[in-house]
Design a protein around this motif. Structure first.
Motif, PDB file in Angstrom:
ATOM      1  N   VAL A 185      21.783 -14.539 -84.830  1.00 45.00           N
ATOM      2  CA  VAL A 185      22.088 -15.081 -86.158  1.00 45.00           C
ATOM      3  C   VAL A 185      23.054 -14.167 -86.901  1.00 45.00           C
ATOM      4  N   LEU A 186      24.070 -14.783 -87.504  1.00 46.30           N
ATOM      5  CA  LEU A 186      25.011 -14.080 -88.383  1.00 46.30           C
ATOM      6  C   LEU A 186      24.765 -14.553 -89.807  1.00 46.30           C
ATOM      7  N   ILE A 187      24.620 -13.628 -90.749  1.00 41.41           N
ATOM      8  CA  ILE A 187      24.342 -13.959 -92.156  1.00 41.41           C
ATOM      9  C   ILE A 187      25.587 -13.720 -92.998  1.00 41.41           C
ATOM     10  N   VAL A 188      25.924 -14.693 -93.836  1.00 46.37           N
ATOM     11  CA  VAL A 188      27.113 -14.591 -94.687  1.00 46.37           C
ATOM     12  C   VAL A 188      26.726 -14.806 -96.142  1.00 46.37           C
ATOM     13  N   ASP A 189      26.959 -13.810 -96.987  1.00 46.53           N
ATOM     14  CA  ASP A 189      26.723 -13.936 -98.427  1.00 46.53           C
ATOM     15  C   ASP A 189      27.429 -12.776 -99.106  1.00 46.53           C
ATOM     16  N   VAL A 212      22.360 -10.404 -85.753  1.00 50.25           N
ATOM     17  CA  VAL A 212      23.332  -9.588 -85.022  1.00 50.25           C
ATOM     18  C   VAL A 212      24.470  -9.100 -85.905  1.00 50.25           C
ATOM     19  N   GLY A 213      24.554  -9.578 -87.156  1.00 48.31           N
ATOM     20  CA  GLY A 213      25.624  -9.123 -88.018  1.00 48.31           C
ATOM     21  C   GLY A 213      25.590  -9.792 -89.371  1.00 48.31           C
ATOM     22  N   GLU A 214      26.433  -9.263 -90.267  1.00 47.00           N
ATOM     23  CA  GLU A 214      26.547  -9.807 -91.614  1.00 47.00           C
ATOM     24  C   GLU A 214      28.015  -9.879 -92.004  1.00 47.00           C
ATOM     25  N   ALA A 215      28.313 -10.756 -92.955  1.00 46.20           N
ATOM     26  CA  ALA A 215      29.662 -10.855 -93.510  1.00 46.20           C
ATOM     27  C   ALA A 215      29.544 -11.090 -95.002  1.00 46.20           C
ATOM     28  N   VAL A 257      24.272 -18.361 -90.828  1.00 45.10           N
ATOM     29  CA  VAL A 257      23.602 -18.707 -92.079  1.00 45.10           C
ATOM     30  C   VAL A 257      24.553 -18.372 -93.209  1.00 45.10           C
ATOM     31  N   LEU A 258      25.102 -19.404 -93.848  1.00 47.36           N
ATOM     32  CA  LEU A 258      26.073 -19.220 -94.921  1.00 47.36           C
ATOM     33  C   LEU A 258      25.457 -19.719 -96.210  1.00 47.36           C
ATOM     34  N   THR A 259      25.327 -18.837 -97.200  1.00 42.23           N
ATOM     35  CA  THR A 259      24.720 -19.255 -98.466  1.00 42.23           C
ATOM     36  C   THR A 259      25.795 -19.487 -99.513  1.00 42.23           C
ATOM     37  N   THR A 260      25.463 -20.332-100.483  1.00 38.94           N
ATOM     38  CA  THR A 260      26.427 -20.690-101.528  1.00 38.94           C
ATOM     39  C   THR A 260      25.661 -21.231-102.722  1.00 38.94           C
TER      40      THR A 260
END
Length: 209
Positions: free
Chosen positions: A12-16, A38-41, A60-63
């Motif tokens: 899973v890659l997390i983006v926030d 496995v990572g973040e952005a 996982v992209l939050t908004t």
């Protein structure tokens, strides 16, 4: 000797843009034995490089839940949408379902999302602004696409757009649940869509909800 089950974790890659949100999601998802963060952005612009470096299965992209980008993402093929106040275990379950190729929006969430992104109830006719050019083009295109369906397929599509569950559609249209599932699968194939969320968005674009 018993066979050993495949326990390869879902990457899973997390983006926030908020480090605290990323940390919270990492704790929630990292606590599940079958998930691996496995990572973040920090924003969408960092995603391509992060995907290349981390090779995730799920992003996982939050908004903001009121953002028009949510609807754009669903039209573009996103598998679903959850509000930020979703309970932790539902987030974990959602990641698992996306990885399995399933949509993550329950009928109740579909109803909330379609209502939310569509805006407030219509204003009185004398003060209501006319639709913008983009909205008219989307509406006309969606109606042309839906006009190509059989009457029964169209009925099922509209019911999906209204957030009905398979059981509710079956009762409303006097079908078995298995028949409804078959119709939904046929709609996805005919309309070249990924999941029932996109059917709902198409029906919403056609102004049929």
């Amino acid at each position: 000797m018993a066979a050993v089950a495949d326990v390869t974790p879902v990457r899973v890659l997390i983006v926030d843009d908020d480090p605290l949100v990323r940390a919270g999601l990492s704790m929630i998802l990292g606590g599940a034995a079958d998930l691996l963060v496995v990572g973040e952005a920090g924003d969408g612009g960092e995603v391509p490089a992060a995907v290349a470096a981390c090779v995730p299965h799920v992003v996982v992209l939050t908004t903001f839940d009121a953002d028009e980008y949510v609807l754009r993402a669903l039209r573009a093929g996103a598998s679903g949408f959850l509000l930020k106040d979703t309970p932790p275990m539902e987030i974990v379950t959602a990641v698992r379902r996306v990885h399995a190729g399933e949509p993550i929006l329950s009928p109740a969430v579909i109803r909330r999302l379609i209502t939310h992104v569509a805006g407030q109830p219509p204003a009185p006719a004398d003060v209501r602004p006319g639709p913008g050019a983009d909205q008219v083009r989307r509406r006309d295109r969606a109606r042309r696409v839906l006009d190509g369906l059989s009457p029964r397929e169209r009925d099922v599509a509209v019911a999906v757009g209204q957030g009905r569950s398979n059981a509710e559609i079956a009762a409303e249209l006097f079908m078995s649940v298995a028949t409804v599932k078959a119709y939904v699968s046929r709609l996805l194939s005919r309309l070249e869509l990924n999941n029932r969320v996109q059917i709902a968005v198409l029906v919403h674009d056609a102004d049929l909800t």
